[in-house]
Scaffold this active site. Structure first.
Site, PDB file in Angstrom:
ATOM      1  CG  ASP A  93      -1.161  -1.643   5.939  1.00 12.50           C
ATOM      2  OD1 ASP A  93      -1.683  -0.880   5.730  1.00 12.50           O
ATOM      3  OD2 ASP A  93      -1.129  -1.969   7.429  1.00 12.50           O
TER       4      ASP A  93
ATOM      5  CD  GLU B  40       2.275   0.445   5.802  1.00 12.90           C
ATOM      6  OE1 GLU B  40       3.249   0.022   6.287  1.00 12.90           O
ATOM      7  OE2 GLU B  40       1.343   0.841   6.265  1.00 12.90           O
TER       8      GLU B  40
ATOM      9  CG  ASP C 250      -1.962   1.208   1.197  1.00 15.40           C
ATOM     10  OD1 ASP C 250      -2.357   1.738   0.171  1.00 15.40           O
ATOM     11  OD2 ASP C 250      -2.244   1.503   2.326  1.00 15.40           O
TER      12      ASP C 250
END
Length: 627
Positions: free
Chosen positions: A378, A346, A343
């Protein structure tokens, strides 16, 4: 003669500029805003002559304008109409100001200036410039002084429209049929009757067989309702589908269909003595994908079985043909690669140094990863189809992507503390459970001594982690820092690459049934997975929600009422209305308070209990404010 004299006497006071037809009513204008319609038609025709794609945008605006029954005073009022953006409204306002300067500030805008030709009827499928013959209303080929009667639209055999009509008709004939179909189940069923793929465009084209649905809707053969979208036949569509079915089954002479005009997307129609008119389907997929139709609550009574295999297929295949064609309806071993998706949150914002360190560690470990927007989680992994570059094209075609059943939510201790306080922690776990992936993982990064300085006690944070694994059923992996996180992602990537290297991957839909467990097909293990596009769209946080989903969120705001308990209540009462109806049928107050107490939830099938049942009753049935 008396009636005629009376009529003449009545019209003597009328302006001479308006011709009067004795004994008839004047035809009402087809659009109460002919000036705006004229300008939009001119803009569309200019764009068409230059080959600009904006012609389709103008055509959509024209369609919206012709359906609007009220007069507009300026272009700003047109913003309430669909397909009218700031750009089109600005152009119309400029033309309107120029019109006022040339004709005076009180010039009428709801009628065309004297001598101006009205725009031709803005048919969605007729993007050719209006001819003088049509504009002046000259005699048609039928010699009756009117326009030539338009032939009936019949889709070409084994085209997208043909397959959709037949599929909806056959589904409607099943006893107990629900009368409509969702997009993905309609695509899966109609694929058997179509030679073109409903999901994958042909090489060099962006259109699929699904594009023809726009034409069916415009021709009033198919109606689209609800969100997620439901497709069903109109009366006209039902009549046409019956004839197509009769011709298909051979129970009726096929000449009843063959003699009529058959039009398909992009087919040119030549009228006798007139210019060629190209019928172009307004088939931009954004109209279908804007609300994108992932049905999140209703269970479709159609088994995945054979539907999953043909979801990606370009042509109908039986089970033997599917095993012979490598790229027909699945991803065979060796035709795809495992890719880690990170993601973008991140890698940006917050403690940027630590996030960039994660990326550097993955690069140092040789992990094949891609940074993109993930609507839930994530990290996750996709199986991406290997696509060879096409000669003459700058970029290789985009390969299909199926999401593996593993998704990771990464939490630092400070982030875990904040998410518990603002409620994100509970909401994220709920969304991870409903995302369609069966192996959710929580990756928890310890903060060492920093955990003692958080807003919540360390014991509370540790208890939340334990509950996530024991109560919620997530796998929890604890690491010390970002380097260990990168190491874990590296090991998982290599593990999944080995796990799936000899697997046949089949696309499944969240709308269709199917448990997605591995199965044996001629000795080759296979997995059914969700496409990345459908997964990511279905995980949108702020999308339109059904009544059942909103009801579930309401219930989960009650202290002690977890997702499993809310799901158990929804199995008996799917909406607040059904719950309130059940309360009304109870005879006594005590019976109402205990209505939900015997409902069982979770794997252990425990009862909700009288305390929680009484709390729900008080919330929904107490008059006035709660004390």
């Amino acid at each position: 003669m008396a009636p005629v004299v009376a009529v003449v006497t009545q019209v003597k006071g009328m302006p001479a500029s308006e011709p009067v037809l004795l004994g008839r009513k004047r035809a009402l204008p087809s659009c109460p805003n002919p000036l705006f319609l004229k300008w939009l038609t001119e803009l569309r025709d200019e764009a068409r002559e230059k080959g600009l794609k904006i012609q389709y945008t103008y055509q959509k605006a024209i369609s919206s304008l012709t359906k609007y029954p009220l007069p507009l005073q300026n272009a700003k009022e047109a913003k309430i109409l669909q397909n009218f953006g700031d750009g089109i409204c600005k152009i119309l306002d400029e033309k309107l100001q120029r019109y006022y300067r040339e004709n005076g500030p009180n010039a009428p805008i709801h009628s065309l200036p004297k001598g101006a030709l009205p725009p031709s009827r803005p048919d969605n499928n007729n993007l050719a410039p209006p001819t003088k013959k049509n504009a002046a209303g000259d005699q048609g080929k039928d010699g009756g002084g009117g326009r030539r009667k338009k032939r009936e639209y019949v889709p070409q055999k084994r085209s997208g429209g043909y397959a959709v009509l037949l599929t909806l008709y056959r589904q409607s004939q099943i006893p107990g049929s629900k009368g409509y179909m969702f997009k993905l189940e309609l695509q899966a069923e109609a694929q058997l009757l179509c030679d073109k793929s409903f999901t994958v465009p042909d090489l060099g084209s962006k259109y699929t067989a699904w594009s023809s649905v726009s034409t069916l809707i415009q021709k009033n053969l198919v109606i689209k309702t609800h969100n997620p979208a439901r497709y069903s036949l109109t009366e006209e569509g039902l009549a046409l589908a019956e004839r197509l079915e009769a011709a298909e089954q051979g129970t009726k002479d096929s000449s009843d269909v063959d003699h009529e005009e058959v039009r398909s997307e992009g087919e040119e129609e030549k009228e006798e003595g007139g210019p060629g008119v190209v019928e172009l389907t307004i088939s931009e997929e954004e109209d279908e994908d804007r609300i994108h139709p992932v049905e999140r609550v209703a269970t479709v009574a159609q088994a995945e079985g054979e539907g999953g295999e043909r979801f990606f297929s370009g042509k109908p295949q039986d089970s033997q043909a599917a095993s012979k064609k490598a790229s027909g309806g699945c991803l065979l071993p060796g035709t795809y690669e495992i890719l880690l998706c990170v993601d973008f949150i991140e890698t940006t914002g917050g403690s940027r140094h630590c996030k960039q360190e994660l990326v550097k560690e993955l690069q140092r470990n040789g992990v094949n990863f891609d940074i993109r927007k993930l609507n839930v989680g994530d990290f996750l992994w996709v199986a991406r189809e290997k696509v060879a570059p096409v000669p003459g094209q700058l970029r290789a075609p985009a390969g299909r992507e199926l999401v593996l059943d593993y998704v990771i939510e990464r939490k630092r201790m400070d982030d875990l503390c904040g998410s518990i306080i603002d409620g994100r922690f509970r909401e994220q776990k709920f969304r991870l459970k409903r995302c369609g992936l069966r192996r959710p993982i929580y990756l928890v990064e310890e903060c060492g001594t920093a955990a003692a300085h958080q807003s919540l006690p360390e014991a509370t944070l540790q208890q939340a982690i334990v509950n996530t694994q024991v109560v919620d059923g997530f796998f929890v992996k604890r690491v010390q820092d970002v380097r260990e996180s990168a190491a874990y992602l590296t090991v998982m990537t290599r593990y999944l690459t080995k796990l799936y290297q000899n697997r046949t991957l089949i696309c499944r839909s969240r709308e269709l049934e199917g448990d997605g467990e591995s199965e044996e097909e001629r000795g080759t293990p296979s997995y059914s997975l969700i496409s990345f596009a459908e997964f990511n769209h279905g995980a949108i946080k702020n999308k339109c929600q059904t009544v059942k989903e909103v009801f579930a969120r309401q219930l989960m705001q009650i202290s002690g009422l977890s997702g499993d308990k809310a799901a158990a209540i929804l199995e008996h009462y799917s909406t607040p209305h059904s719950l309130l109806t059940a309360y009304e049928q109870c005879a006594t107050e005590a019976e109402k308070e205990k209505l939900l107490s015997s409902i069982r939830y979770g794997k252990l099938k425990r009862n909700l209990g009288p305390a929680l049942s009484r709390t729900v009753y008080q919330l929904y049935c107490t008059q006035g404010a709660l004390s």
